[in-house]
Write a protein that holds these residues in place. Structure first.
Motif, PDB file in Angstrom:
ATOM      1  N   SER A  21     -54.693  -7.632 -10.320  1.00 38.32           N
ATOM      2  CA  SER A  21     -53.596  -6.673 -10.440  1.00 38.32           C
ATOM      3  C   SER A  21     -52.935  -6.690 -11.810  1.00 38.32           C
ATOM      4  O   SER A  21     -52.021  -5.906 -12.056  1.00 38.32           O
ATOM      5  N   ASP A  22     -53.360  -7.587 -12.686  1.00 38.01           N
ATOM      6  CA  ASP A  22     -52.777  -7.666 -14.024  1.00 38.01           C
ATOM      7  C   ASP A  22     -53.742  -7.034 -15.020  1.00 38.01           C
ATOM      8  O   ASP A  22     -54.825  -7.572 -15.271  1.00 38.01           O
ATOM      9  N   ILE A  27     -58.114  -6.539 -19.840  1.00 39.66           N
ATOM     10  CA  ILE A  27     -58.158  -6.281 -21.281  1.00 39.66           C
ATOM     11  C   ILE A  27     -58.752  -7.485 -22.005  1.00 39.66           C
ATOM     12  O   ILE A  27     -59.589  -7.333 -22.910  1.00 39.66           O
ATOM     13  N   ASN A  28     -58.354  -8.687 -21.602  1.00 36.68           N
ATOM     14  CA  ASN A  28     -58.938  -9.883 -22.214  1.00 36.68           C
ATOM     15  C   ASN A  28     -60.442  -9.945 -21.981  1.00 36.68           C
ATOM     16  O   ASN A  28     -61.214 -10.306 -22.879  1.00 36.68           O
ATOM     17  N   ILE A  46     -62.465  -2.185 -19.059  1.00 36.55           N
ATOM     18  CA  ILE A  46     -61.446  -1.204 -19.467  1.00 36.55           C
ATOM     19  C   ILE A  46     -61.096  -0.297 -18.297  1.00 36.55           C
ATOM     20  O   ILE A  46     -59.919   0.005 -18.042  1.00 36.55           O
ATOM     21  N   GLN A  47     -62.112   0.136 -17.568  1.00 36.47           N
ATOM     22  CA  GLN A  47     -61.868   1.005 -16.405  1.00 36.47           C
ATOM     23  C   GLN A  47     -61.032   0.289 -15.360  1.00 36.47           C
ATOM     24  O   GLN A  47     -60.142   0.882 -14.734  1.00 36.47           O
ATOM     25  N   ARG A  48     -61.292  -1.010 -15.168  1.00 38.27           N
ATOM     26  CA  ARG A  48     -60.515  -1.764 -14.186  1.00 38.27           C
ATOM     27  C   ARG A  48     -59.060  -1.887 -14.637  1.00 38.27           C
ATOM     28  O   ARG A  48     -58.140  -1.809 -13.820  1.00 38.27           O
ATOM     29  N   ASP A  53     -53.322   0.261 -14.293  1.00 43.37           N
ATOM     30  CA  ASP A  53     -52.234   0.955 -14.995  1.00 43.37           C
ATOM     31  C   ASP A  53     -52.841   2.024 -15.908  1.00 43.37           C
ATOM     32  O   ASP A  53     -53.271   1.716 -17.025  1.00 43.37           O
ATOM     33  N   PRO A  54     -52.881   3.292 -15.461  1.00 45.51           N
ATOM     34  CA  PRO A  54     -53.507   4.361 -16.258  1.00 45.51           C
ATOM     35  C   PRO A  54     -52.813   4.618 -17.586  1.00 45.51           C
ATOM     36  O   PRO A  54     -53.379   5.316 -18.432  1.00 45.51           O
ATOM     37  N   MET A  55     -51.612   4.071 -17.786  1.00 42.04           N
ATOM     38  CA  MET A  55     -50.880   4.326 -19.021  1.00 42.04           C
ATOM     39  C   MET A  55     -50.788   3.079 -19.893  1.00 42.04           C
ATOM     40  O   MET A  55     -49.965   3.028 -20.815  1.00 42.04           O
ATOM     41  N   ASP A  56     -51.621   2.095 -19.639  1.00 40.94           N
ATOM     42  CA  ASP A  56     -51.591   0.895 -20.460  1.00 40.94           C
ATOM     43  C   ASP A  56     -52.097   1.220 -21.861  1.00 40.94           C
ATOM     44  O   ASP A  56     -53.242   1.635 -22.049  1.00 40.94           O
TER      45      ASP A  56
END
Length: 375
Positions: A21-22, A27-28, A46-48, A53-56
């Motif tokens: 969920s993070d 991203i890492n 990246i998709q996950r 969060d679609p706006m990350d």
């Protein structure tokens, strides 16, 4: 390399073992896969992250970078555009993100420039076919799409009436009642010059009391650089000023004055001193439009509503929607003077106007006093 692979597997296992969920975890992982040149793994991570969060911002930038590396120019431009749209201004970004966001913005601008050049060539024959037609709105739509111009919409600061088309400058031919007002320009100007000589009755256009946010008007608050001689103010005739300008008042009688007690109609001589700029702002309500009759116009003066920039012409009037962002400037060494007054929005029906008037009276009763607002 083997150690990197072990690290990647361990990172992925931690994500699988956790609830995922993070977005920072994904991203890492994407960054690890990027180092290993594992594009499928990078894309999946990246998709996950964007699923969480679609706006990350970081994930959107990584998606744009991946698509750029893959040579997917159109997809990369869209991805970078999404990143730019959610990013704070550069000066408010963490320094580590500024280069990536700057690159995203530059990539999007270059893409838009290329698109604009392609469309200009593609549409040239069509422009020639319709050379005698008015295509200003279409050209604006194209410039907005490719980022050459901003999109400006109606933004009423106090009261907004829905489904009134936001139009920067209305077609002059739709207001035949302006003809006699324009014809009276010399008389109106003479009356203004007389009251100017008396140096009495002029007040700062902006006069916010202490404790009220001044925002972009701080420089002009209570300043004589932008002043007014009011003929109607907050819905009432200013008798001591109006009596000095009988011909102007007679001319204004032909305009369809709005009726919102304690608020409008409004009419005034607006003075803008040399080297003064009125900053971009929006009006209070779209139920009325604003009219300018140009009286004294030196060179190097201009007025912008949305994307439409114009110069006043003495003796000519225009009608505009001031709930669209607008600004004025006098870059000359002389005084600029315009007669300003408001009118009902012509697309409101008589019953709608009557209801707006009644609503305003009800608000006044509720508040026990007229709230008032300026043009």
């Amino acid at each position: 390399l083997q150690g990197d692979m072990e690290t990647a597997r361990a990172a992925y296992q931690r994500l699988v073992d956790a609830d995922g969920s993070d977005p920072r975890q994904w991203i890492n992982l994407a960054l690890v896969c990027q180092r290993l040149r594992d594009e499928p793994g990078e894309e999946s991570a990246i998709q996950r992250a964007l699923k969480v969060d679609p706006m990350d911002l970081a994930a959107l930038l990584l998606r744009g970078k991946l698509l750029e590396r893959q040579g997917k120019r159109h997809e990369a431009a869209r991805a970078y555009g999404a990143a730019a749209s959610v990013s704070p201004p550069l000066d408010r970004l963490h320094p580590d993100l500024r280069p990536a966001v700057s690159h995203a913005m530059a990539y999007g601008q270059k893409y838009n420039d290329e698109c604009a050049a392609f469309l200009a060539q593609h549409l040239d024959a069509y422009y020639q076919t319709f050379a005698n037609e008015s295509l200003g709105r279409f050209r604006d739509s194209l410039d907005i799409m490719v980022g050459k111009k901003k999109r400006y919409d109606s933004r009423s600061e106090i009261y907004h009436f829905p489904r009134l088309a936001p139009i920067e400058f209305f077609d002059r031919v739709d207001f035949p009642w302006l003809d006699p007002i324009e014809a009276a320009t010399d008389e109106i100007r003479d009356e203004f010059i007389a009251v100017l000589g008396a140096e009495n009755g002029f007040t700062p256009y902006i006069s916010y009391p202490q404790g009220v946010p001044q925002n972009q008007f701080a420089e002009l608050n209570n300043s004589p650089r932008w002043s007014a001689f009011h003929l109607y103010k907050s819905g009432a005739r200013v008798d001591e000023n109006a009596v000095k300008c009988p011909k102007t008042m007679h001319a204004l009688d032909g305009a369809p004055k709005p009726d919102q007690p304690g608020r409008t109609p409004a009419a005034m001589f607006s003075l803008l001193k040399p080297k003064t700029r009125i900053p971009p702002h929006n009006g209070v309500t779209n139920t009325r439009l604003v009219t300018h009759l140009a009286l004294i116009i030196p060179e190097s003066c201009q007025f912008r509503v949305g994307n439409d920039v114009r110069q006043w012409i003495p003796g000519k009037a225009w009608v505009f929607d001031d709930t669209i962002e607008h600004e004025a400037r006098n870059d000359s060494d002389k005084l600029r003077v315009v007669l300003i007054f408001d009118i009902w929005h012509p697309h409101l029906t008589p019953p709608e106007r009557a209801m707006i008037t009644a609503m305003t009276a009800g608000l006044n009763a509720f508040q026990s006093s007229a709230a008032g607002f300026e043009l």
